[in-house]
Design an enzyme around this catalytic site. Structure first.
Site, PDB file in Angstrom:
ATOM      1  N   CYS A  35       0.754  -1.197  -0.142  1.00  0.00           N
ATOM      2  CA  CYS A  35      -0.034  -0.106  -0.006  1.00  0.00           C
ATOM      3  C   CYS A  35       0.686   1.397   0.085  1.00  0.00           C
ATOM      4  O   CYS A  35       0.352   2.234  -0.161  1.00  0.00           O
ATOM      5  CB  CYS A  35      -1.042   0.018   1.252  1.00  0.00           C
ATOM      6  N   CYS A 104      -2.745  -2.805   8.657  1.00  0.00           N
ATOM      7  CA  CYS A 104      -2.345  -1.592   9.118  1.00  0.00           C
ATOM      8  C   CYS A 104      -1.759  -1.664  10.607  1.00  0.00           C
ATOM      9  O   CYS A 104      -0.983  -0.825  10.951  1.00  0.00           O
ATOM     10  CB  CYS A 104      -3.535  -0.661   8.893  1.00  0.00           C
TER      11      CYS A 104
HETATM   12 FE1  FES Z   1      -1.658   0.072   4.255  1.00  0.00          FE
HETATM   13 FE2  FES Z   1      -3.448   0.996   6.146  1.00  0.00          FE
HETATM   14  S1  FES Z   1      -3.655   0.429   3.841  1.00  0.00           S
HETATM   15  S2  FES Z   1      -1.281   0.480   6.482  1.00  0.00           S
END
Ligand code: FES
Length: 127
Positions: A35, A104
């Site tokens: 991400c 996360c």
């Molecule tokens: Fe990657 Fe939350 S989407 S840390």
């Protein structure tokens, strides 16, 4: 049911312990390649007790809420206890995260562990 708990929303909107500690003696930075989110933790430790902790998170709302909650959980704790902090404990303290957002909270666990390891290696160099 709301996707995010009240606690997640609270810590996302009013994150605790945001910032930098200039004279930190433990710093950890981790990222998630998928991400692209990045989390940096600063620890001020005296006599193996975490006196202060601050974070900077460039990432999603769950990452911000997880870092905020994680700092609250380890503040005032001995290093040995903080080492045991798991992403599950962070997520539970937030009253849960959606499955696809659990990574996360992993970032928060890793950032704290990395900062604690930095502290331990600095300490080892002094002796
Ligand atoms: Fe990657 Fe939350 S989407 S840390």
């Amino acid at each position: 049911m709301a996707l995010y708990s009240e606690k997640v929303m609270d810590h996302f909107r009013n994150p605790r312990n945001v910032g930098v500690i200039e004279d930190a003696n433990g710093i950890g930075e981790v990222g998630n390649a998928k991400c692209g989110d990045i989390m940096k933790m600063y620890l001020k430790i005296e006599d193996d007790v975490i006196q202060d902790v601050k974070f900077e998170t460039f990432g999603c709302g769950s990452a911000i809420a997880s870092s905020s909650m994680a700092t609250e959980l380890i503040k005032g704790q001995p290093v040995s206890e903080a080492m045991k902090l798991t992403n599950k404990a962070v997520a539970e303290a937030l009253d849960g995260l959606p499955d696809y957002k659990m990574h996360c909270s992993v970032l928060a666990e890793e950032a704290i562990r990395s900062a604690l390891e930095d502290y331990n290696s600095r300490k080892a160099q002094q002796t």
